[in-house]
Scaffold this motif. Structure first.
Motif, PDB file in Angstrom:
ATOM      1  N   ASP A 143      -6.655   8.525  -4.332  1.00  0.00           N
ATOM      2  CA  ASP A 143      -5.800   8.659  -3.156  1.00  0.00           C
ATOM      3  C   ASP A 143      -6.157   7.730  -2.008  1.00  0.00           C
ATOM      4  O   ASP A 143      -5.282   7.203  -1.328  1.00  0.00           O
ATOM      5  CB  ASP A 143      -5.855  10.115  -2.646  1.00  0.00           C
ATOM      6  CG  ASP A 143      -5.294  11.092  -3.645  1.00  0.00           C
ATOM      7  OD1 ASP A 143      -4.063  11.120  -3.817  1.00  0.00           O
ATOM      8  OD2 ASP A 143      -6.098  11.812  -4.273  1.00  0.00           O
ATOM      9  N   LEU A 144      -7.455   7.519  -1.769  1.00  0.00           N
ATOM     10  CA  LEU A 144      -7.869   6.823  -0.556  1.00  0.00           C
ATOM     11  C   LEU A 144      -9.202   6.115  -0.773  1.00  0.00           C
ATOM     12  O   LEU A 144     -10.119   6.675  -1.365  1.00  0.00           O
ATOM     13  CB  LEU A 144      -8.003   7.838   0.591  1.00  0.00           C
ATOM     14  CG  LEU A 144      -8.305   7.323   1.989  1.00  0.00           C
ATOM     15  CD1 LEU A 144      -7.158   6.466   2.513  1.00  0.00           C
ATOM     16  CD2 LEU A 144      -8.579   8.495   2.938  1.00  0.00           C
ATOM     17  N   THR A 145      -9.283   4.876  -0.287  1.00  0.00           N
ATOM     18  CA  THR A 145     -10.544   4.126  -0.309  1.00  0.00           C
ATOM     19  C   THR A 145     -10.972   3.880   1.130  1.00  0.00           C
ATOM     20  O   THR A 145     -10.189   3.372   1.935  1.00  0.00           O
ATOM     21  CB  THR A 145     -10.393   2.786  -1.040  1.00  0.00           C
ATOM     22  OG1 THR A 145      -9.894   3.023  -2.363  1.00  0.00           O
ATOM     23  CG2 THR A 145     -11.737   2.075  -1.127  1.00  0.00           C
ATOM     24  N   CYS A 146     -12.206   4.251   1.461  1.00  0.00           N
ATOM     25  CA  CYS A 146     -12.695   4.139   2.834  1.00  0.00           C
ATOM     26  C   CYS A 146     -13.882   3.180   2.913  1.00  0.00           C
ATOM     27  O   CYS A 146     -14.686   3.074   1.988  1.00  0.00           O
ATOM     28  CB  CYS A 146     -13.118   5.505   3.368  1.00  0.00           C
ATOM     29  SG  CYS A 146     -11.762   6.684   3.506  1.00  0.00           S
ATOM     30  N   PHE A 147     -13.965   2.500   4.053  1.00  0.00           N
ATOM     31  CA  PHE A 147     -15.054   1.566   4.313  1.00  0.00           C
ATOM     32  C   PHE A 147     -15.640   1.850   5.692  1.00  0.00           C
ATOM     33  O   PHE A 147     -14.986   2.441   6.553  1.00  0.00           O
ATOM     34  CB  PHE A 147     -14.549   0.119   4.272  1.00  0.00           C
ATOM     35  CG  PHE A 147     -13.976  -0.301   2.951  1.00  0.00           C
ATOM     36  CD1 PHE A 147     -14.800  -0.772   1.939  1.00  0.00           C
ATOM     37  CD2 PHE A 147     -12.607  -0.232   2.720  1.00  0.00           C
ATOM     38  CE1 PHE A 147     -14.271  -1.172   0.720  1.00  0.00           C
ATOM     39  CE2 PHE A 147     -12.068  -0.628   1.502  1.00  0.00           C
ATOM     40  CZ  PHE A 147     -12.901  -1.101   0.501  1.00  0.00           C
TER      41      PHE A 147
ATOM     42  N   VAL B 223     -11.095  -2.562   5.390  1.00  0.00           N
ATOM     43  CA  VAL B 223      -9.924  -1.677   5.474  1.00  0.00           C
ATOM     44  C   VAL B 223      -8.648  -2.509   5.527  1.00  0.00           C
ATOM     45  O   VAL B 223      -7.673  -2.256   4.799  1.00  0.00           O
ATOM     46  CB  VAL B 223     -10.012  -0.759   6.708  1.00  0.00           C
ATOM     47  CG1 VAL B 223      -8.684  -0.031   6.950  1.00  0.00           C
ATOM     48  CG2 VAL B 223     -11.136   0.265   6.540  1.00  0.00           C
ATOM     49  N   LYS B 224      -8.646  -3.519   6.381  1.00  0.00           N
ATOM     50  CA  LYS B 224      -7.460  -4.363   6.532  1.00  0.00           C
ATOM     51  C   LYS B 224      -7.172  -5.166   5.267  1.00  0.00           C
ATOM     52  O   LYS B 224      -6.016  -5.353   4.893  1.00  0.00           O
ATOM     53  CB  LYS B 224      -7.636  -5.290   7.736  1.00  0.00           C
ATOM     54  CG  LYS B 224      -7.625  -4.556   9.073  1.00  0.00           C
ATOM     55  CD  LYS B 224      -7.900  -5.508  10.242  1.00  0.00           C
ATOM     56  CE  LYS B 224      -7.885  -4.757  11.569  1.00  0.00           C
ATOM     57  NZ  LYS B 224      -8.194  -5.656  12.717  1.00  0.00           N
TER      58      LYS B 224
ATOM     59  N   GLY C 185      -1.856  -3.423  -0.434  1.00  0.00           N
ATOM     60  CA  GLY C 185      -1.000  -2.268  -0.684  1.00  0.00           C
ATOM     61  C   GLY C 185      -1.715  -0.976  -1.009  1.00  0.00           C
ATOM     62  O   GLY C 185      -1.087   0.001  -1.423  1.00  0.00           O
ATOM     63  N   TYR C 186      -3.038  -0.928  -0.790  1.00  0.00           N
ATOM     64  CA  TYR C 186      -3.798   0.282  -1.073  1.00  0.00           C
ATOM     65  C   TYR C 186      -4.018   1.107   0.195  1.00  0.00           C
ATOM     66  O   TYR C 186      -4.165   0.550   1.288  1.00  0.00           O
ATOM     67  CB  TYR C 186      -5.158  -0.070  -1.677  1.00  0.00           C
ATOM     68  CG  TYR C 186      -5.071  -0.740  -3.024  1.00  0.00           C
ATOM     69  CD1 TYR C 186      -4.839  -0.010  -4.179  1.00  0.00           C
ATOM     70  CD2 TYR C 186      -5.215  -2.127  -3.136  1.00  0.00           C
ATOM     71  CE1 TYR C 186      -4.756  -0.634  -5.422  1.00  0.00           C
ATOM     72  CE2 TYR C 186      -5.144  -2.758  -4.371  1.00  0.00           C
ATOM     73  CZ  TYR C 186      -4.908  -2.001  -5.506  1.00  0.00           C
ATOM     74  OH  TYR C 186      -4.826  -2.622  -6.719  1.00  0.00           O
ATOM     75  N   SER C 187      -4.076   2.412   0.043  1.00  0.00           N
ATOM     76  CA  SER C 187      -4.384   3.287   1.176  1.00  0.00           C
ATOM     77  C   SER C 187      -5.862   3.151   1.519  1.00  0.00           C
ATOM     78  O   SER C 187      -6.725   3.287   0.635  1.00  0.00           O
ATOM     79  CB  SER C 187      -4.067   4.745   0.833  1.00  0.00           C
ATOM     80  OG  SER C 187      -2.686   4.921   0.613  1.00  0.00           O
TER      81      SER C 187
END
Length: 308
Positions: A100-104, A110-111, A117-119
């Motif tokens: 669902d989500l990839t966080c940094f 993130v940008k 096109g990824y969340s």
């Protein structure tokens, strides 16, 4: 909420306790397990978590098949790294296709992820306030300290600059500056194998220097949190977006050149009242917003807001 953690911090009492305190049920599995993929899938199938939080920072550990299965259980799946690599490793994108989500811990990545096109969202690094605090054992250290590992020239974008900073500080403060970590030819101690020893070293210092290997928007290693959490004043290299989290000359202070760094070191070593005021403000902010407890609450917020 039932939460499953898959990652590298299963031995961190502070991180585990923070997670358990904010969810109704909690399970975890170390990504170092040789049967990680099969055990992760079996655990998720049995446990049926609402949230799966993945923290894997090396390739060839989690497979796309495993990530796809984790999502099929109905959980909201987040993959996060506090590490930085350039370019972003291919496997991050491969796993992102199935979760669902990839966080940094920086806005640059993130940008970059969003462009493809990824969340993706920003998620800060936390620290363990039960270790990094002003109470406890102390080890002799210098007034000015820098704690980091040396990976040699050209390893990371700021590696050469960091080596030059060390040479500058050792030349200008041969007695007052202490260098700690692995890989340095002229080192005042390691203290890198134990967080308790690192905290004991920082406690006796007055100023902790921060300079990360990447000059990315809103990014710093947790070195900065540990410095302030332990009660020393932090002098950090200025980076884009720092104002979103910290106020210069209030929680810490910043520098842009070696000459400016020296001016500020000299000023704060000669002004105990101002240095201690900033150090206390920094420590108070750490306890309010940057412990593992705060990090876990932000993970749960990401889980909630990204499902709306």
């Amino acid at each position: 909420m039932k939460a499953l953690y898959l990652g590298i911090m299963t031995n961190s009492t502070g991180f585990t306790s923070a997670f358990k305190a904010n969810v109704s049920e909690y399970e975890q599995l170390s990504s170092n397990d040789p049967d990680f993929n099969s055990k992760a899938c079996a655990l998720a199938d049995r446990f049926k978590p609402d949230l799966i939080f993945i923290q894997i920072q090396q390739p060839n550990i989690i497979t796309q098949k495993c990530a796809k299965f984790l999502k099929s259980t109905g959980a909201f799946v987040i993959n996060w790294t506090g590490d930085v690599r350039h370019p972003i490793p291919k496997w991050y994108y491969e796993i992102a296709q199935h979760i669902d989500l990839t966080c940094f811990s920086n806005m640059h990545d993130v940008k970059e992820f969003r462009k493809e096109g990824y969340s993706s969202e920003f998620l800060e690094i936390g620290y363990d306030e039960t270790i990094y605090n002003s109470e406890g054992i102390t080890y002799p250290s210098r007034e000015i300290v820098f704690m980091a590992n040396n990976y040699g020239y050209n390893h990371f974008p700021e590696s050469n600059y960091r080596i030059k900073m060390i040479e500058f500080l050792q030349k200008n403060y041969p007695v007052r500056f202490g260098l700690y970590g692995q890989g340095w030819s002229k080192c005042n101690g390691n203290y890198n194998s134990s967080q308790l020893e690192e905290a004991a070293m920082i406690r006796t210092s007055k100023i902790g220097i921060n300079l990360s290997h990447f000059n990315y928007e809103r990014y710093s290693s947790d070195r900065m949190l540990r410095i302030m959490g332990t009660g020393a004043m932090c002098l950090t290299k200025l980076y884009n977006g720092i104002e979103l989290d910290f106020q210069a000359k209030n929680h810490l202070d910043t520098w842009e050149t070696f000459d400016e760094l020296k001016i500020k070191i000299d000023f704060y070593l000669s002004n105990d009242t101002e240095r201690n005021r900033i150090a206390k403000k920094g420590k108070d902010l750490m306890l309010k917003s940057f412990t593992f407890k705060s990090m876990i609450k932000n993970i749960l917020k990401l889980n909630k807001t990204n499902q709306i």
